[in-house]
Design a protein around this motif. Sequence first.
Motif, PDB file in Angstrom:
ATOM      1  N   PRO A   1     -39.448  11.954  44.650  1.00  0.00           N
ATOM      2  CA  PRO A   1     -40.013  11.564  43.615  1.00  0.00           C
ATOM      3  C   PRO A   1     -41.588  11.118  43.657  1.00  0.00           C
ATOM      4  CG  PRO A   1     -37.873  10.563  43.613  1.00  0.00           C
ATOM      5  CD  PRO A   1     -38.248  11.144  45.027  1.00  0.00           C
TER       6      PRO A   1
ATOM      7  N   VAL B   1     -38.692  14.629  36.071  1.00  0.00           N
ATOM      8  CA  VAL B   1     -38.020  13.438  36.511  1.00  0.00           C
ATOM      9  C   VAL B   1     -36.355  13.585  36.028  1.00  0.00           C
ATOM     10  CG1 VAL B   1     -39.860  11.693  36.184  1.00  0.00           C
ATOM     11  CG2 VAL B   1     -38.513  12.002  34.208  1.00  0.00           C
TER      12      VAL B   1
ATOM     13  N   ASN C   1     -35.681  16.378  42.007  1.00  0.00           N
ATOM     14  CA  ASN C   1     -36.592  15.509  42.969  1.00  0.00           C
ATOM     15  C   ASN C   1     -35.951  15.817  44.331  1.00  0.00           C
ATOM     16  OD1 ASN C   1     -38.329  13.794  41.213  1.00  0.00           O
ATOM     17  ND2 ASN C   1     -36.377  12.899  40.500  1.00  0.00           N
TER      18      ASN C   1
END
Length: 237
Positions: A136, A174, A178
């Motif tokens: 992330p 998101v 990730n």
Amino acid sequence: MTVDASGLESARHLLERSGTAERVAAILRQYITDGVFAPGERLSEPVISSALGVSRNTLRESFQLLAHERLAVHELNRGVFVRELTAEDIEDLYVVRRATECGALRRAAELSTVDLSPVEEALHDGRAAAEAEDWPSVGTASIHFHQALADLAGSERLSATMRQVLAETRLFFVLNENTREFYEPFLDCHEKILRDLRRGRFDAAEAALDRYLRTAEARLLELSAPAPETGNTTPAE
């Protein structure tokens, strides 16, 4: 699902000079860009206004600004939510990104000097996060890298456009990938772009950036495609 606004209190100092809705919107936009506030999360008025120490009216004005930027949506009797993107949004975003980022490099080539340190810093942060397998954060560093590229043009309007576009792009990141598989190849592309910029080869950097953006768009569109149905289905009688 309601956003976790606990970290917003640390951003209060940003409002000391100006408590305007624009400044509040800028803070919330950054939280969306950094992936703190995820697509589909509700932006709670009481929680966020308390965390930032601003009035409900100011916060509502900032929500309107985010809605205008296509980062938030208001749902009747439910509240304000971080927006979720469609495949069509992705295609349009990358049209804008290619025009904006590649245009920024063409403009930078016309300037007598450019400061590459923010680009270098973003790449360094991405590499460090990758070594820690913090994917992330690699994504966040990538967003900062591309903002730094746009900033090379020395145009506040272009930079502001890029901030909005990257915030929208992050809405999709998101929720989907990730992982090392997704981000690691892009780090190598960042390295090549920066290497060309250091050598003053702006045309080569622009070409590498264009390839990067087309590859990223294709990958995101692939991820956005509906999963194929599995198992046997019985036709309705």
